[in-house]
Write an enzyme that holds these catalytic residues in place. Structure first.
Site, PDB file in Angstrom:
ATOM      1  CE  LYS A 134      -3.907   1.889   2.506  1.00  0.00           C
ATOM      2  NZ  LYS A 134      -4.686   2.028   3.951  1.00  0.00           N
ATOM      3  CB  SER A 160      -7.999   3.578   3.137  1.00  0.00           C
ATOM      4  OG  SER A 160      -7.312   2.882   3.949  1.00  0.00           O
ATOM      5  CB  SER A 167      -8.052   0.906   5.996  1.00  0.00           C
ATOM      6  OG  SER A 167      -8.980   2.133   5.829  1.00  0.00           O
TER       7      SER A 167
END
Lengths: 494, 481
Positions: A79, A154, A178
């Site tokens: 990420k 996210s 997330s």
């Protein structure tokens, strides 16, 4: 041979160790798939094919010399909120568009030490604030199961990459859901470890008291392997905890007999998609059928989790994001005076959701409001933690839905922050309590969209969470389904 | 002018002498380094970097708290103090707010009338320093070498009543910090910085007036001058029927006055909250007791001991305790001297006299000199026992400082041993008298100054090593008619 890209990590490991494939072949297959699909899915913000192939070749050489580290030659995605030396870390924000970290996060160092190959950096809502990747300053990632829909967020880029076969596994970060929520929406496994289980060194902070890095993978066993690699005390993170990391593989016995599973009534509320509720209830039955004892429990303060979270997390964020001031790195828009420089840099560098949360948090910490908001929220947090402690005193794990609905359409709720916040209604409380949670597929709705089952456990007892999730996975076939992205596959072997 | 009482409180920041910065591994000593070379992801506040508290800094803060008679809190919490400025890389300073390490202490100062006065310490806490800004004509440059250095903040209650008391307090505090070895407390180098809060009230009143913060006090002199100026400024305002405004003033050395920096009507909101990157500090009482036991003797205690045990005057004693290294050196030299039957007062004379002159001439610290206490005691013995003359003693001391060699060796090599041997001197005097019959006659005729001439001749013959007492009595005896 694009099939290689759909291997689980465990499958790839055995093929690699038997010499049937090389890491370069495997990595190239995944890169080819990314080139085929990522125009549509948009999971990656930065792709590093040269670096990946170089690392893959190094892994192959290493293996030829007898190397056998656990992730040797396995291509993974990171990420974009996690620092990796030499690759951009935009965090999905304009303000860090040109920022390249000069150091790597502890988790990246650990993955590399275990031999992993890094493919690139995946999309995220700006500074991990969001549940759909629609708050990314660059683009919205699409759900591989339906490209009109969001992947969740996210960590939507990581979840979509794993679901689409564009990485064998990935790292995300979970502050209020997330990792778990995008895992649910993309039909993969995602773990939010106990707070303090995984080092945050190098993870760009959203809310420091909640942030945890967690793995996403296609099976529980793969996720367990990744978690075992990244977990552990780190002297560079004072909030990481010095508790020994269990051998997670050993926990995957397939046996849940004698375990007691609690089902919190507050997690089956009005507004939940009926197919989600029925799939989760069916999953509870499946585990009961495997010999687990099922009991109803109550977490009475659950309804206060969302307001408490939306005071604590923005408060911490308002301070954490203060460093983006255009002075040392990142976007800088100089003006005639200092305050105008700040206004322009931050005004243009941050997107609307980030600004909203900075304002929320600044307000919650302001003189005269601190007691009523931040302090009160901290007290509520203690009560929520107590709820879990009491329920987990006599239950080994708790089961609940991960998200109230399956994946929603791009743009469907993007204009309504409150609706978006409700996406995390089932994940926030566990984050506030600092406890471990895992999401894994437990069914599909009428439109063929995956549904996530959330397994919640005691502090530092990821082993039991994994054990329950693995037993369920072994007893079901959901994880074998794959999105029909290239029109040829609907299911996956293995 | 009406009669006013000044109410003064002080806030002192001192840099701690740790090896590394407060929250990262960068060196705490970057004095003179190229700008922005002593930095890392933590002190530059790169995204994802995390602080780790410096244990030694916590220990030093607790030690200061103990020396200032504070209560040491079992739990202390780092908090974020939020504000924007280019010298503050994170946009917040990690400090302590509602749960400091130390509270409710006191120190004694000597007020101008000579009485001991107790000044209450409100709190002692730990925080990090900012970077250093260099304001150029068109732009400002920032050097982060200093960013993140450990700072201790010491805040008094408003117990000081005059600029002189404030100065006394600061000097006492500096001595304490130096004694503990936790800070150089050098104001000129910015290692100790202070701010004062000043308000006036009519004499006899119990109500507090509006307080004014005075900053930029970079020397003891500045403290005294700025406070005196500020008290007079406020008094004039009050006399004129004006209201004292709540402002921050800065002392301008050049203009010799305090200058308004900013109005404080709308006080800044720092939005303090507990630093989530750092667990709360748990201070074990057993550890505190260990630190308490390891505290050095403090200067006030030491001074009293020097007077009572060593028979020094209070003034001599206070000169010796001002610097812990000097006090230690004095104690060790005295121990060595007592073995040689030399009393402490003689040692004190030596140290405050020739020894201090030597230090001053070399502009050095006592630890830079290569003279061990035993060596100094031996030198004192040589002079006291008149084995060498006082002037030879000075020569030897200088050579000891330069070479570190023991005094006996220097005396032998340079043949500085004093001649008091009756037989040797008798012969020299006898020869001189025999060689100078005219002078003898002159003396005997009543011109007694000739005696001095003979004395000079003996000294010349012995290169100054002759014992003047012995020579004098020999001359008097032999020149008698």
């Amino acid at each position: 041979m694009s099939d290689l890209a759909r291997l689980t990590i465990q499958e790839a490991r055995s093929l690699l160790s038997r010499g049937e494939i090389s890491s370069v072949e495997l990595t190239q297959a995944v890169l080819d798939r990314i080139l085929d699909l990522d125009n549509a899915v948009k999971a990656y913000l930065t792709l590093a094919p040269d670096l990946a192939l170089e690392q893959a070749a190094e892994a192959d050489r290493n293996r030829a010399n007898g190397g056998a580290s656990p992730l040797l030659g396995i291509p993974l995605a990171i990420k974009d909120i996690i620092s990796l030396e030499g690759l951009p870390a935009t965090c999905g924000s304009r303000i860090l568009e040109d920022y390249v970290p000069p150091y790597s996060a502890t988790v990246v160092e650990k993955l590399r030490a275990a031999g992993a190959v890094i493919l690139g950096k995946t999309n995220t809502d700006e500074f991990a604030m969001g549940s759909s990747t629609e708050n990314s300053a660059y683009f919205t990632t699409r759900n591989p199961w339906d490209l009109d829909r969001v992947p969740g967020g996210s960590s939507g880029g990581s979840a979509a990459a794993v679901a689409a076969g564009m990485a064998l596994g990935a790292l995300g970060s979970d502050t209020g859901g997330s990792v778990r929520q995008p895992a649910a929406l993309c039909g993969v496994v995602g773990i939010k470890p106990t707070y303090g289980r995984v080092s945050r060194w190098g993870l760009v902070a959203f809310a420091s008291s909640l942030d945890q890095i967690g793995p996403l993978a296609r099976t529980v066993s793969d996720a367990a392997l990744l978690l075992g690699t990244i977990a552990g005390y780190d002297p560079r993170d004072s909030t990481s905890v010095d508790v020994p990391v269990a051998g997670y593989a050993a926990a995957l016995t397939g046996d849940v007999r004698g375990l007691r599973i609690g089902v919190p009534q507050e997690y089956f509320i009005a507004g939940i998609q009926p197919e989600v509720e029925s799939a989760v209830r069916a999953a509870v039955e499946t585990l009961a059928g495997l010999g687990a004892e099922v009991v109803d429990v109550s977490l009475p303060h659950t309804e206060y989790a969302l307001p408490a979270y939306y005071l604590i997390a923005p408060a911490e964020a308002s301070a954490n994001l203060a460093r983006f001031d255009g002075m040392r790195y990142g976007l800088s828009l100089p003006a005639d005076d200092l305050w105008e420089t700040y206004r322009r840099t931050r005004g243009q560098g941050f997107g609307p959701e980030v600004k909203r949360r900075i304002m929320l948090g600044t307000y919650a910490l302001s003189a005269g409001y601190y007691d009523a908001y931040y302090l009160k929220a901290s007290q509520v947090r203690t009560l929520i933690r107590r709820d879990f402690d009491q329920a987990l005193e006599h239950c080994d794990v708790l089961l609940a839905p991960t998200a109230p609905t399956t994946a929603f359409k791009v743009g469907e709720i993007a204009g309504d922050p409150l609706q978006m916040y409700l996406q995390d209604i089932f994940t926030l409380a566990l984050s506030l309590a600092g406890l471990p949670g895992l999401s894994l597929p437990c069914g599909f709705d009428g439109e063929g969209l995956p549904i996530g089952l959330q397994v919640m456990g005691r502090a530092f007892d990821e082993a039991t969470v994994l054990r329950v999730a693995h037993a369920y996975e072994q007893a079901t076939e959901w994880h074998r389904r794959a999105p029909a992205l290239d029109g040829s596959e609907g299911t996956r072997g293995g | 002018m009406a009669d006013y009482q000044a109410i003064i409180g002080m806030e002192v920041h001192a840099q701690l002498l740790t090896r590394s910065k407060m929250f990262c591994g960068c060196s705490a000593d970057a004095f003179g380094a190229q700008p922005n070379t002593n930095v890392c992801p933590v002190c530059l506040a790169l995204p994802g970097a995390l602080p780790v508290a410096n244990r030694r800094a916590v220990e030093q803060t607790v030690t200061v708290g103990l020396a200032l008679n504070c209560q040491i809190n079992e739990t202390a919490v780092f908090s974020r103090k939020n504000y924007f400025y280019p010298d503050l890389p994170k946009g917040y300073q990690i400090s302590m707010y509602d749960f400091p390490l130390c509270q409710h202490g006191w120190v004694e100062i000597e007020s101008p009338d000579g009485a001991q006065k107790r000044i209450r310490i409100r709190r002692v806490h730990l925080e990090e320093d900012t970077a250093k800004s260099y304001h150029m004509v068109e732009r400002t440059l920032v050097d982060f070498n200093r960013a993140g250095l450990p700072l201790i903040e010491i805040v008094t209650e408003p117990d000081l009543r005059s600029p002189e008391e404030a100065r006394q307090y600061l000097m006492g505090l500096r001595t304490v910090l130096r004694y503990l070895g936790v800070s150089s407390a050098d104001m000129e180098k910015g290692a100790m910085r202070c701010e004062a809060n000043v308000s006036l009230r009519p004499a006899g009143s119990d109500e507090l007036g509006t307080k004014v913060e005075v900053k930029n006090l970079n020397s003891f002199r500045a403290v005294k001058q700025a406070l005196a100026y500020e008290i007079e400024r406020q008094a004039e305002a009050l006399d004129a029927g004006q209201r004292v405004r709540q402002v921050t003033m800065g002392w301008s050395e050049a203009r010799g006055q305090t200058v308004e920096q900013r109005a404080k009507e709308e006080s800044e909101d720092y939005r303090y909250f507990p630093e989530p990157d750092l667990p709360r500090l748990q201070v074990a009482p057993a550890w505190v007791e260990e630190l308490r036991a390891a505290l050095p003797e403090m200067p006030d205690v030491l001074q009293k001991r020097f007077v009572a045990e060593y028979g020094l005057s209070p003034l001599e004693a206070s000169v010796l305790v001002d610097d812990r290294n000097v006090a230690d050196y004095f104690i060790r030299t005295t121990e060595a001297a007592v073995e040689r039957a030399i009393p402490p007062r003689i040692v004190a004379n030596w140290i405050t006299g020739d020894f201090f002159r030597l230090l001053k001439a070399r502009d050095g610290e006592i630890s830079d000199l290569q003279i061990t206490p035993a060596a100094l005691a031996e030198l004192i013995r040589l002079v006291e026992r008149q084995e060498i003359t006082a002037s030879s003693g000075k020569t030897v001391l200088e050579e000891m400082a330069a070479t570190g060699r023991p005094p006996g060796e220097i005396v032998r090599e340079r043949r500085l041993g004093q001649i008091s041997d009756q037989e040797v001197l008798d012969q020299i005097v006898g020869e001189l008298i025999a060689a100078h019959p005219e002078e003898v006659a002159t003396y005997r005729a009543g011109k007694e100054t000739v005696l001095q001439w003979f004395m000079g001749q003996v000294m010349r013959a012995t290169r100054g090593k002759a014992d003047p007492q012995v020579v004098l009595s020999l001359l008097e005896e032999k020149l008698k008619p």
